[in-house]
Design a protein around this motif. Sequence first.
Motif, short mmCIF file in Angstrom:
data_model
loop_
_atom_site.label_atom_id
_atom_site.label_comp_id
_atom_site.label_asym_id
_atom_site.label_seq_id
_atom_site.Cartn_x
_atom_site.Cartn_y
_atom_site.Cartn_z
N ILE A 201 0.82 -1.21 0.00
CA ILE A 201 0.00 0.00 0.00
C ILE A 201 0.86 1.26 0.00
O ILE A 201 0.53 2.24 -0.68
N GLY A 202 1.92 1.27 0.78
CA GLY A 202 2.75 2.47 0.91
C GLY A 202 2.41 3.29 2.14
O GLY A 202 2.84 4.45 2.26
N ARG A 203 1.67 2.71 3.09
CA ARG A 203 1.29 3.38 4.34
C ARG A 203 1.39 2.40 5.50
O ARG A 203 1.32 1.18 5.29
N ARG A 204 1.50 2.94 6.71
CA ARG A 204 1.39 2.11 7.90
C ARG A 204 -0.07 1.72 8.08
O ARG A 204 -0.97 2.52 7.85
N VAL A 209 -0.02 6.49 8.45
CA VAL A 209 1.07 7.40 8.08
C VAL A 209 1.76 6.87 6.83
O VAL A 209 2.08 5.68 6.73
N GLU A 210 2.00 7.77 5.87
CA GLU A 210 2.66 7.39 4.63
C GLU A 210 4.11 6.98 4.91
O GLU A 210 4.81 7.60 5.71
N ASP A 215 11.60 4.18 1.93
CA ASP A 215 11.07 2.86 2.29
C ASP A 215 9.89 2.44 1.42
O ASP A 215 9.44 1.29 1.51
N LYS A 216 9.40 3.32 0.60
CA LYS A 216 8.20 3.06 -0.19
C LYS A 216 8.57 2.41 -1.52
O LYS A 216 9.24 3.02 -2.35
N HIS A 221 1.01 0.89 -4.12
CA HIS A 221 -0.19 1.57 -4.61
C HIS A 221 -0.03 3.08 -4.52
O HIS A 221 -0.38 3.81 -5.47
N LEU A 222 0.48 3.56 -3.44
CA LEU A 222 0.60 5.01 -3.26
C LEU A 222 1.61 5.61 -4.23
O LEU A 222 1.38 6.69 -4.80
#
Length: 340
Positions: A201-204, A209-210, A215-216, A221-222
Motif C-alpha cells: 500500500i505504501g502506508r502504515r 502514516v505514509e 522505504d516506499k 499503490h501510493l
Amino acid sequence: MSAEAAESQGVLGPLTRAAVFLVVRVDAGAEQIAKDLLADLPGLQRTVGFRSLDGGLTCVAGVSSAAWDRIYGVPRPAELHELPVFDGDRHTSVTTQADLLFHLRAGRMDLCFELETLIMDRLRGAVTVVDEVSGFRYFDARDLLGFVDGTENPTGASAARAVLVDDDGPFDGGSYVVVQKYLHDLAAWNALSTEEQELVIGRRKLSDVELPDADKPADSHLALTVIADEDGNELAILRDNMPFGRPAHDEFGTYFIGYAKSPSVIERMLENMFVGSPPGNHDRILDFSTPRTGALFYVPTADFLEDPPAPPQPVQDSPDTATADPSSLGIGSLRRSARS
C-alpha cells in the motif's frame, strides 16, 4: 455558466455511512423515459431526503459517452468518452458497457433504499441493470484490506478546484466520474505479514502514516497513484470508495469511485496501476484485487438535469452536399497496452 453559478448534484458532499452504486443500460426506444427520470431526480431526492433532514441523502447521476447522444442529442462534454482498457503484462482493466450511474449516499441505508426504489419504479422495463452494489462505511473509513481509504481527499475550495469543470464552457459546474468494482482475494492478502501489506500500500496499517520515500517501493499503490502536472503539482481527485461484500459467498470488495474535473487524471492513475510506470512496474495491489467492472461518466449539474437544452434542429442537406466517407469516421483503439 460558471462552476459557482451552477447547482452541483452534490458531488462534493461529505463521506457517509451508506451508499448504493447502481449502473444501468438504457434499452432502445426508452431514451425519453430515462431523460424524464433524470429531470425529476433532484425532486425525488428532495422528497425522500425531507423525511430525514439529518440523513444527508444525495444522489449523483452520471451519463456515459454511449448514452449522451441518445438521451440529450446535444454536443457532449469535451472529455466524455469510453473508459479505455489498460492492458499490462500481468493485469488488465475492465470496461463495462453502461449508460447511467446513480451514486446514492446517506447516513442510513434505508434512505438510499427508498430513493433507489423510486428510481427503479420509473425505469423498470426501460433499462437493463448492469450492476448494483450496496456499500458500507467500515469502522474508521477502512477498506476490507484493513487500510484507511481516501486519506488524500481534497476538502473545501481545493475539492471544488479538483473536481468541478471550470473552463468557461457550457458544462461548467459538472464533473467526470470513474467507477470500478474490485474483488479481493482476502485469503492471499491475509497470508502476508502486516509489514508486507504496508509495502504493497505504501502506508502504515494502524496509524495511516505514509511510508518515507526511501522505504516506499516503486510498485506500491501510493507510489503509482500520485499524479503530478508538468510543474510537479499533485493533481487530486475526490474518492468515495466503499467496502461491500457477502461473506457467505466469499465475496469481499471495494467499489472505487473517483470524481475529477478531467478524466485524464484518473486514467493516468489506472495506466500506472495496470501497465506500470515504467511499463512492467504494475501496482502490487492488483495481485490481490481484481477489477470486475469499469466505466466513465459525465455528471451534469442539477440545473442541466432539470432543464436540459433542446437538441439542435436537423439541417436538410442541399443536393450539392458531399457525403462523408464512413470509413473516415472510424474510432481508434481505446486499449492502452504495455506491449503496443
